[in-house]
Design a protein around this motif. Structure first.
Motif, PDB file in Angstrom:
ATOM      1  N   VAL A  42       0.811  -1.162   0.143  1.00 23.97           N
ATOM      2  CA  VAL A  42      -0.005  -0.212   0.026  1.00 23.97           C
ATOM      3  C   VAL A  42       0.903   1.219  -0.062  1.00 23.97           C
ATOM      4  O   VAL A  42       1.765   1.511   0.824  1.00 23.97           O
ATOM      5  N   VAL A  43       0.737   2.127  -0.942  1.00 28.08           N
ATOM      6  CA  VAL A  43       1.342   3.406  -1.338  1.00 28.08           C
ATOM      7  C   VAL A  43       0.597   4.438  -0.435  1.00 28.08           C
ATOM      8  O   VAL A  43      -0.359   4.412  -0.743  1.00 28.08           O
ATOM      9  N   ALA A  62       1.798   6.377  -9.518  1.00 32.04           N
ATOM     10  CA  ALA A  62       1.847   5.211  -8.306  1.00 32.04           C
ATOM     11  C   ALA A  62       1.234   4.071  -8.636  1.00 32.04           C
ATOM     12  O   ALA A  62       1.897   2.998  -8.551  1.00 32.04           O
ATOM     13  N   LYS A  63       0.015   4.207  -9.224  1.00 35.73           N
ATOM     14  CA  LYS A  63      -0.806   3.001  -9.280  1.00 35.73           C
ATOM     15  C   LYS A  63      -0.300   2.190 -10.466  1.00 35.73           C
ATOM     16  O   LYS A  63      -0.501   1.057 -10.468  1.00 35.73           O
ATOM     17  N   SER A  64       0.401   2.913 -11.519  1.00 38.03           N
ATOM     18  CA  SER A  64       1.147   2.186 -12.528  1.00 38.03           C
ATOM     19  C   SER A  64       2.434   1.254 -12.279  1.00 38.03           C
ATOM     20  O   SER A  64       3.001   0.417 -12.994  1.00 38.03           O
ATOM     21  N   GLN A  69      -0.763  -2.576  -4.525  1.00 39.14           N
ATOM     22  CA  GLN A  69      -2.084  -3.000  -4.269  1.00 39.14           C
ATOM     23  C   GLN A  69      -3.001  -1.885  -4.287  1.00 39.14           C
ATOM     24  O   GLN A  69      -4.155  -1.875  -4.506  1.00 39.14           O
ATOM     25  N   ARG A  70      -2.625  -0.837  -3.622  1.00 39.40           N
ATOM     26  CA  ARG A  70      -3.473   0.371  -3.411  1.00 39.40           C
ATOM     27  C   ARG A  70      -2.595   1.794  -3.085  1.00 39.40           C
ATOM     28  O   ARG A  70      -1.575   1.616  -2.775  1.00 39.40           O
ATOM     29  N   VAL A  71      -3.322   2.639  -3.372  1.00 39.14           N
ATOM     30  CA  VAL A  71      -2.761   4.100  -3.254  1.00 39.14           C
ATOM     31  C   VAL A  71      -3.633   4.901  -2.295  1.00 39.14           C
ATOM     32  O   VAL A  71      -4.841   5.264  -2.623  1.00 39.14           O
ATOM     33  N   ILE A  72      -3.066   5.456  -1.347  1.00 37.17           N
ATOM     34  CA  ILE A  72      -3.853   6.320  -0.479  1.00 37.17           C
ATOM     35  C   ILE A  72      -3.344   7.747  -0.642  1.00 37.17           C
ATOM     36  O   ILE A  72      -2.005   8.149  -0.436  1.00 37.17           O
ATOM     37  N   ASN A  73      -4.144   8.619  -1.071  1.00 39.40           N
ATOM     38  CA  ASN A  73      -3.825   9.915  -1.541  1.00 39.40           C
ATOM     39  C   ASN A  73      -4.008  11.124  -0.472  1.00 39.40           C
ATOM     40  O   ASN A  73      -5.037  11.210  -0.073  1.00 39.40           O
TER      41      ASN A  73
END
Length: 78
Positions: A42-43, A62-64, A69-73
């Protein structure tokens, strides 16, 4: 394909990949965004950007990255 959760080393490699993608997508924000990757791939992105378009580019970058698995913005417009 089942992916094994990244170890600390893999998390650091993934963090470097995310930073590289951000540098390519929005070069002027390379150092304005903090990137953290946990052991579950998880980023979390924290920092500021000039506009919503830049935020979208950063999140998409980041998603690329392979394995994310997941990006928290947590990026805010400055």
């Amino acid at each position: 394909m089942n992916r094994v959760l990244p170890s600390g080393v893999d998390a650091k490699a993934m963090e470097a990949d995310v930073r590289g993608k951000i540098a390519t997508a929005v070069p002027e924000k390379t150092f304005a965004i903090e990137v953290e990757v946990d052991d579950h791939a998880v980023v979390t992105l924290t920092g500021h950007a000039a506009n919503q378009s830049d935020i979208s580019k950063i999140v998409d970058a980041a998603k690329s990255v392979s394995g994310v698995q997941r990006v928290i913005n947590n990026i805010h417009i400055q």
